[in-house]
Design an enzyme around this catalytic site. Structure first.
Site, PDB file in Angstrom:
ATOM      1  CD  GLU A  62     -81.965  54.370  48.935  1.00  0.00           C
ATOM      2  OE1 GLU A  62     -81.993  55.489  49.470  1.00  0.00           O
ATOM      3  OE2 GLU A  62     -82.239  53.316  49.528  1.00  0.00           O
ATOM      4  N   GLY A  82     -84.176  60.386  49.197  1.00  0.00           N
ATOM      5  CA  GLY A  82     -84.983  59.175  49.243  1.00  0.00           C
ATOM      6  C   GLY A  82     -85.844  59.131  50.488  1.00  0.00           C
ATOM      7  CG  HIS A  89     -85.499  40.609  47.716  1.00  0.00           C
ATOM      8  ND1 HIS A  89     -84.672  41.568  47.169  1.00  0.00           N
ATOM      9  CD2 HIS A  89     -85.759  41.019  48.982  1.00  0.00           C
ATOM     10  CE1 HIS A  89     -84.441  42.514  48.074  1.00  0.00           C
ATOM     11  NE2 HIS A  89     -85.090  42.202  49.179  1.00  0.00           N
ATOM     12  NE  ARG A  91     -86.990  34.296  37.568  1.00  0.00           N
ATOM     13  CZ  ARG A  91     -87.527  33.124  37.265  1.00  0.00           C
ATOM     14  NH1 ARG A  91     -87.024  32.027  37.756  1.00  0.00           N
ATOM     15  NH2 ARG A  91     -88.554  33.045  36.448  1.00  0.00           N
ATOM     16  CB  SER A  92     -81.937  32.846  44.719  1.00  0.00           C
ATOM     17  OG  SER A  92     -81.998  31.652  43.976  1.00  0.00           O
ATOM     18  N   GLY A 108     -92.399  64.540  39.063  1.00  0.00           N
ATOM     19  CA  GLY A 108     -93.036  65.803  39.410  1.00  0.00           C
ATOM     20  C   GLY A 108     -92.023  66.841  39.824  1.00  0.00           C
TER      21      GLY A 108
END
Length: 138
Positions: A62, A82, A89, A91-92, A108
């Protein structure tokens, strides 16, 4: 027109005490259509199992998506806000550094949609996020 270095300096020094600064997010690259930042993976951003917390990945995503929009509007007249984030998620990650890059899917006049990929040092995709910012009048 600002240079690449001036833009990065402005973004890295923007605001006071912010969540991005708390997580040690640093903007590292900017182009006409993308923005990149890094975040260290330390216990500060772990969840109880000792891996990168999904919320920390969302904060990086974000931060990038919002900042990318900020670079492409006249802040005297408009504010990017926002309105949606969808984060997968994949992969760790226990330690090291992750790097996120935001690019526009749609830029836009009243809405920006960005795609953010977060990768590890090997280039493995850790997280894929899409984010929508409405561009509202001030």
């Amino acid at each position: 027109m600002e240079s690449r270095e001036e833009i990065l300096d402005r973004l890295n020094s923007w605001g006071g005490e912010t969540l991005g600064k708390t997580l040690d997010i640093i903007f590292t690259d900017v182009t006409d259509e993308s923005l990149t930042a890094t975040m260290p993976v330390t216990p500060k951003v772990h969840q109880p199992y000792g891996i990168l917390h999904g919320g920390a990945s969302c904060v990086l995503a974000e931060t990038l998506g919002s900042s990318l929009s900020v670079l492409h509007v006249d802040l005297q007249k408009f504010a990017p806000v926002g309105t949606n984030i969808n984060s997968n998620h994949l992969r760790s990650k226990k330690s090291g550094i992750v790097t996120g890059t935001a690019k526009f899917i749609r830029k836009g006049r009243t809405m920006h949609v960005s795609e953010i990929e977060i990768r590890d040092e090997k280039g493995e995709l850790i997280n894929h996020t899409t984010m929508t910012n409405n561009i509202i009048p001030r």
